[in-house]
Scaffold this motif. Structure first.
Motif, mmCIF file in Angstrom:
data_model
loop_
_atom_site.group_PDB
_atom_site.id
_atom_site.type_symbol
_atom_site.label_atom_id
_atom_site.label_comp_id
_atom_site.label_asym_id
_atom_site.label_seq_id
_atom_site.Cartn_x
_atom_site.Cartn_y
_atom_site.Cartn_z
ATOM 1 N N LEU A 1 0.836 -1.211 0.000
ATOM 2 C CA LEU A 1 0.000 0.000 0.000
ATOM 3 C C LEU A 1 0.870 1.261 0.000
ATOM 4 O O LEU A 1 0.526 2.260 -0.623
ATOM 5 C CB LEU A 1 -0.933 -0.003 1.212
ATOM 6 C CG LEU A 1 -1.971 -1.131 1.265
ATOM 7 C CD1 LEU A 1 -2.860 -0.982 2.488
ATOM 8 C CD2 LEU A 1 -2.811 -1.145 0.002
ATOM 9 N N ILE A 2 1.999 1.196 0.709
ATOM 10 C CA ILE A 2 2.926 2.342 0.714
ATOM 11 C C ILE A 2 3.439 2.584 -0.711
ATOM 12 O O ILE A 2 3.486 3.719 -1.195
ATOM 13 C CB ILE A 2 4.091 2.097 1.692
ATOM 14 C CG1 ILE A 2 3.563 1.995 3.125
ATOM 15 C CG2 ILE A 2 5.126 3.219 1.590
ATOM 16 C CD1 ILE A 2 4.588 1.549 4.148
ATOM 17 N N ALA A 3 3.793 1.485 -1.397
ATOM 18 C CA ALA A 3 4.299 1.612 -2.769
ATOM 19 C C ALA A 3 3.235 2.216 -3.682
ATOM 20 O O ALA A 3 3.530 3.062 -4.529
ATOM 21 C CB ALA A 3 4.739 0.242 -3.289
ATOM 22 N N ARG A 4 1.965 1.809 -3.492
ATOM 23 C CA ARG A 4 0.910 2.342 -4.351
ATOM 24 C C ARG A 4 0.623 3.813 -4.041
ATOM 25 O O ARG A 4 0.274 4.586 -4.933
ATOM 26 C CB ARG A 4 -0.362 1.492 -4.207
ATOM 27 C CG ARG A 4 -0.248 0.199 -5.015
ATOM 28 C CD ARG A 4 -1.599 -0.455 -5.128
ATOM 29 N NE ARG A 4 -1.811 -1.465 -4.112
ATOM 30 C CZ ARG A 4 -2.992 -2.010 -3.854
ATOM 31 N NH1 ARG A 4 -4.063 -1.619 -4.517
ATOM 32 N NH2 ARG A 4 -3.102 -2.941 -2.938
ATOM 33 N N THR A 5 0.768 4.188 -2.769
ATOM 34 C CA THR A 5 0.567 5.601 -2.405
ATOM 35 C C THR A 5 1.662 6.464 -3.015
ATOM 36 O O THR A 5 1.431 7.598 -3.435
ATOM 37 C CB THR A 5 0.570 5.758 -0.870
ATOM 38 O OG1 THR A 5 -0.315 4.789 -0.309
ATOM 39 C CG2 THR A 5 0.117 7.138 -0.450
ATOM 40 N N ARG A 6 2.861 5.901 -3.078
ATOM 41 C CA ARG A 6 4.001 6.594 -3.658
ATOM 42 C C ARG A 6 3.728 7.040 -5.089
ATOM 43 O O ARG A 6 4.135 8.107 -5.523
ATOM 44 C CB ARG A 6 5.216 5.644 -3.607
ATOM 45 C CG ARG A 6 6.292 5.826 -4.657
ATOM 46 C CD ARG A 6 7.152 7.030 -4.332
ATOM 47 N NE ARG A 6 8.399 7.056 -5.069
ATOM 48 C CZ ARG A 6 8.607 7.761 -6.175
ATOM 49 N NH1 ARG A 6 7.632 8.458 -6.717
ATOM 50 N NH2 ARG A 6 9.801 7.780 -6.751
ATOM 51 N N ASN A 7 3.000 6.196 -5.821
ATOM 52 C CA ASN A 7 2.823 6.432 -7.249
ATOM 53 C C ASN A 7 1.486 7.067 -7.608
ATOM 54 O O ASN A 7 1.204 7.276 -8.782
ATOM 55 C CB ASN A 7 2.990 5.116 -8.007
ATOM 56 C CG ASN A 7 4.391 4.547 -7.815
ATOM 57 O OD1 ASN A 7 5.366 5.294 -7.829
ATOM 58 N ND2 ASN A 7 4.496 3.256 -7.599
ATOM 59 N N ALA A 8 0.659 7.338 -6.599
ATOM 60 C CA ALA A 8 -0.693 7.841 -6.885
ATOM 61 C C ALA A 8 -0.677 9.334 -7.213
ATOM 62 O O ALA A 8 0.071 10.102 -6.636
ATOM 63 C CB ALA A 8 -1.604 7.582 -5.695
ATOM 64 N N ASP A 9 -1.536 9.716 -8.174
ATOM 65 C CA ASP A 9 -1.761 11.139 -8.445
ATOM 66 C C ASP A 9 -2.885 11.671 -7.565
ATOM 67 O O ASP A 9 -2.951 12.862 -7.280
ATOM 68 C CB ASP A 9 -2.161 11.345 -9.911
ATOM 69 C CG ASP A 9 -1.080 10.886 -10.859
ATOM 70 O OD1 ASP A 9 0.052 11.396 -10.736
ATOM 71 O OD2 ASP A 9 -1.343 10.007 -11.703
ATOM 72 N N LEU A 10 -3.790 10.763 -7.187
ATOM 73 C CA LEU A 10 -4.951 11.164 -6.399
ATOM 74 C C LEU A 10 -5.304 10.021 -5.452
ATOM 75 O O LEU A 10 -5.418 8.866 -5.877
ATOM 76 C CB LEU A 10 -6.129 11.469 -7.346
ATOM 77 C CG LEU A 10 -7.468 11.849 -6.727
ATOM 78 C CD1 LEU A 10 -7.358 13.139 -5.930
ATOM 79 C CD2 LEU A 10 -8.529 11.997 -7.821
ATOM 80 N N VAL A 11 -5.429 10.340 -4.170
ATOM 81 C CA VAL A 11 -5.854 9.355 -3.178
ATOM 82 C C VAL A 11 -7.277 9.707 -2.759
ATOM 83 O O VAL A 11 -7.536 10.833 -2.333
ATOM 84 C CB VAL A 11 -4.895 9.361 -1.964
ATOM 85 C CG1 VAL A 11 -5.463 8.528 -0.828
ATOM 86 C CG2 VAL A 11 -3.523 8.837 -2.367
ATOM 87 N N VAL A 12 -8.204 8.757 -2.949
ATOM 88 C CA VAL A 12 -9.618 9.003 -2.662
ATOM 89 C C VAL A 12 -10.051 8.114 -1.499
ATOM 90 O O VAL A 12 -10.079 6.890 -1.636
ATOM 91 C CB VAL A 12 -10.489 8.711 -3.905
ATOM 92 C CG1 VAL A 12 -11.953 8.992 -3.588
ATOM 93 C CG2 VAL A 12 -10.029 9.546 -5.092
ATOM 94 N N CYS A 13 -10.338 8.719 -0.350
ATOM 95 C CA CYS A 13 -10.696 7.952 0.836
ATOM 96 C C CYS A 13 -11.991 8.472 1.418
ATOM 97 O O CYS A 13 -12.507 9.501 1.000
ATOM 98 C CB CYS A 13 -9.578 8.043 1.868
ATOM 99 S SG CYS A 13 -8.054 7.295 1.264
#
Ligand SMILES: [Zn+2]
Lengths: 475, 302
Positions: B65-77
């Motif tokens: 999940l850390i790796a995916r957050t690293r590469n995200a342009d937008l985090v939707v929670c």
């Protein structure tokens, strides 16, 4: 706003200042400061609530059309699409928070309260780890017998501005000392996977080292940590972390510090007394499994480091070591939770292997013979532990560990220093119960064979409670 | 030589062509992943941090999940503290400045709806209460509509080059969604005023929408698994104020609800709770179609 910050700064200064020079601050004054801050926030929140109640009413009236559809079932009503959606390149949206949906407080405080009762079959006062000469002040063994306040910790964290975040962990020890465990600032805006940290922090070597003691699965640190990292290695310095832009987790952290604690020593010197680098990778295997593994290297310099030892006939002496210590750490953790949902059942297997070399010179028996000579030692140790949550709130854990002291080479002083034989080992069994994610009771039993002679049976009952901000835990 | 150079330039241009790369969206929960997909279509590359079988309160900040957050342009929670135990770690360790709180790449759905169950006082003796109100906003389709509007605006802001397309997609989605809401409202008439029991306080928005009445909750405090003794108490309470059915979510242990269903003689309804929570809940439309179908089946069976 400004006065809030002044207060926050005051709280930090109070704690840091008193840890450095003054006697322990009374926790009451800290609490008074926090109470004052809280009162101020509550006032501001109330003011916000008043303003937002109006907004809420407006929002409710907007929902009225949707409600009216319920009154006329079957009728297909297609409301106009909001203009903001149809028009491209709109300005930044303004969130419409309602009532208490106010932003979190500017400074989040958390307090960990911990206490324990310890029963040991051998006297903790003469605890040592055979084959590992350590400073007389080393934090090893089960601590004091009977009831004691375990380390209680105040944590303060906040975003400082759009570019920095700050964190401080102030520890209150059972003997009325206050120490700054961690106090660092960290960038939030470098991007490119880069994060820079400066201040005092726990090193990222290994798996357990960077985690605060209250998040450990056992009461104490593994023997290998006690013998080779001074229980937990923290330093004053800088750390650069880089997370690779790959789907697989891959991270490198490099640190430079003054080397103020074991295996280094604090000295009056320009430059760095400690350098460390760690690389970790990790990922998922299906929905139910995840893992992380890594390799770390730490180098620290010691000058005239007092080490408790004994002479060839067994009398205690103090040696002074000057030289370099290199510690390699290999760590791995694997976690299982059915469908990735750990709340009912989960299992964690964790292991670390530490290999340490010390290379330099030793003055044997500093208060007597004061005989200088070369010194070289290669030592290692490992632990393996499994934690099983077999039902909600209940976990059982087993840890097994062993150290290999090797045969230290005292050069010209060989024969003046007594050497231990045998490998320290320890077996630990743990059962804990967590009524909620904020409280935990733990029972731990250990058979400790770190000292020569009979095993030490160590029993501990411990509680750990977390007050205040909802802390997020690292993997 | 010239050809080689041209080829190299072309290869470089291809490698460094972010303008054509899809916007990377990391959604904390499946419902927001599905919504981002509806609004973004092929313009977005959506990844979801949790599944319908996971408790969104209790996720670990795993390396993946850390790796995916690293590469995200937008985090939707969801926000509203639902992810307080894990999202801050992901954001801090990601080294990704675009998705930090306060930046355009950080989107919290709960900021855009009217929240219910905002506690008058905040005290942990009440269990794991959320200061910002009940965070399970996705069980009311009107909330989905409000979030869709805000999320479309945010997509336009983060990916300005495709703002017009997001606008068109959002308009089309809203039209379809409002028609669906009208259909669901019509179907749900028999559910009005129905007294029900819930395992977790997870359906307050669903009840608010459909006019159902929660008479009892199986968890003694939010997030605390009910004990046998507590369930006996719930059963006794139901004698005085009967419920017509008991609801639990796909990610939860069904045993407390099943025990109550058997002993109180009422139907047990497994709510998909989010996209993927049942075979029929393949997307947001399926989520509400299936939720209503299950509730109506239980209501009609009596
Ligand atoms: Zn909840």
């Amino acid at each position: 706003m400004e006065s809030t910050w002044r207060r926050a700064g005051l709280v930090l200064c109070l704690a840091a200042g008193s840890a450095a020079a003054q006697p322990a601050p009374d926790t009451q004054s800290l609490r008074r400061e926090l109470d004052a801050m809280r009162a101020e926030y509550e006032q501001r929140i109330r003011a916000l609530e008043e303003r937002l109640r109006a907004a809420e009413q407006a929002a409710q009236s907007q929902q009225a059309p949707a409600q009216s559809q319920q009154a006329a079932p079957g009728a297909v009503v297609v409301p106009a699409v909001p203009a903001a959606v149809a028009v491209p390149a709109v300005p930044a949206p303004s969130p419409t928070p309602t009532a208490r949906a106010s932003p979190p407080p500017l400074l989040e405080a958390s307090l960990i309260l911990s206490g324990q009762y310890t029963h040991t079959s051998r006297d903790p006062a003469d605890y040592r780890i055979r084959g590992f000469p350590l400073p007389p002040t080393a934090e090893i063994g089960p601590g004091t017998r009977g009831f004691s306040l375990a380390e209680s910790e105040l944590g303060l964290t906040a975003n400082i501005d759009p570019w920095f975040r700050g964190f401080a962990a102030i520890a209150f020890t059972p003997d009325n000392q206050v120490s700054v465990e961690e106090a660092y600032v960290q960038t939030t805006s470098l991007g490119q996977g880069l994060t820079l940290k400066a201040g005092r922090f726990f090193s990222s070597v290994g798996y357990l080292n960077a985690q605060h003691a209250h998040t450990w699965d056992f009461v104490d640190a593994p023997l290998a940590y006690q013998a080779m990292l001074g229980r937990q290695f923290g330093d004053d310095g800088v750390q650069l972390a880089w997370l690779a832009p790959t789907d697989q987790f891959f991270e490198i952290r490099a640190e430079l510090g003054r080397g103020r604690s074991f295996p280094g020593t604090d000295t009056n010197r320009n430059g760095a007394g400690m350098a460390a680098v760690s690389a970790h990778s990790g990922g998922d295997i299906g929905d139910s499994h995840s893992w992380r593994a890594g390799l770390s290297f730490l180098r620290a310099r010691a000058d005239n480091q007092d080490l408790a030892a004994f002479d060839s006939v067994g009398n205690p002496i103090t040696n002074a070591f000057t030289g370099n210590t290199r510690v390699w750490v290999a760590d791995a953790v694997w976690k299982w939770a059915p469908n990735g949902n750990p709340s009912r059942q989960n299992f964690k297997l964790q292991a670390e292997y530490l290999y340490s070399t010390r290379d330099g010179s030793v003055v044997v028996d500093t208060t007597g013979l004061a005989s200088p000579g070369n010194f070289r030692a290669s030592q290692s140790g490992w632990y393996l532990q499994g934690l099983y949550q077999f039902m909600p709130r209940w976990r059982v854990g087993l840890r097994t560990e062993r150290l290999n002291p090797g045969v230290p080479d005292y050069g010209a002083n060989a024969g003046l220093v007594g050497l231990d034989s045998g490998n320290p080992t320890k077996q630990t069994l743990m059962l804990d119960w967590s009524p909620s994610e904020f409280s935990r009771w733990r029972l731990q039993a250990a058979q400790d064979r770190a000292r020569p002679g009979d095993p030490d049976w160590q029993w501990t009952v411990q509680y750990q409670m977390s007050l205040g901000a909802h802390g997020a835990h690292s993997y | 030589m010239k050809q080689l150079l041209a080829a190299a330039v072309a290869a470089l241009a291809l490698a460094a062509a972010p303008a054509h790369a899809a916007l990377k969206v990391l959604a904390c929960e499946p419902e927001w992943g599905a919504l981002a997909q509806e609004l973004g279509g092929s313009l977005v590359d959506v990844s979801v941090a949790t599944t319908s079988l996971q408790d969104p309160h209790q996720i670990q900040a795993r390396p993946s999940l850390i790796a995916r957050t690293r590469n995200a342009d937008l985090v939707v929670c969801t926000g509203a503290e639902l992810e307080a135990g894990w999202l801050p770690v992901l954001l801090q360790q990601s080294g990704n400045d675009r998705v930090q709180p306060g930046r355009a790449g950080n989107f919290a759905a709960a900021d855009y709806v009217r929240k219910l169950e905002i506690p008058a006082s905040l005290d942990r003796s009440q269990g794991d209460v959320h200061a910002a109100g009940n965070p399970h906003i996705q069980t009311d389709p009107r909330n989905i509509a409000a979030v869709a509007t805000a999320l479309a605006t945010r997509l336009q802001q983060v990916d300005t080059a495709h703002a017009a397309q997001y606008g068109e997609r959002a308009a089309a989605f809203q039209q379809k969604w409002q028609q669906a809401i009208a259909r669901w409202n019509a179907q749900a008439v028999p559910l009005r005023g129905l007294p029900v029991a819930s395992q977790h306080k997870g359906y307050v928005y669903l009840y608010d929408w459909l006019g159902m009445k929660e008479v009892v909750v199986l968890e003694p405090k939010p997030g605390v698994e009910p004990s046998a003794a507590h369930l006996q108490g719930v059963l006794a309470a139901l004698k005085a104020t009967p419920a017509r059915m008991v609801l639990y979510s796909a990610y939860q242990d069904p045993r407390p609800s099943e025990w109550l269903g058997k002993n109180a003689g009422i139907p047990v309804v497994k709510i998909p709770f989010t996209v993927g929570g049942s075979d029929a809940a393949k997307d947001l439309f399926g989520l509400f179609d299936d939720t209503l179908a299950r509730l109506l089946a239980a209501a009609g069976g009596k």
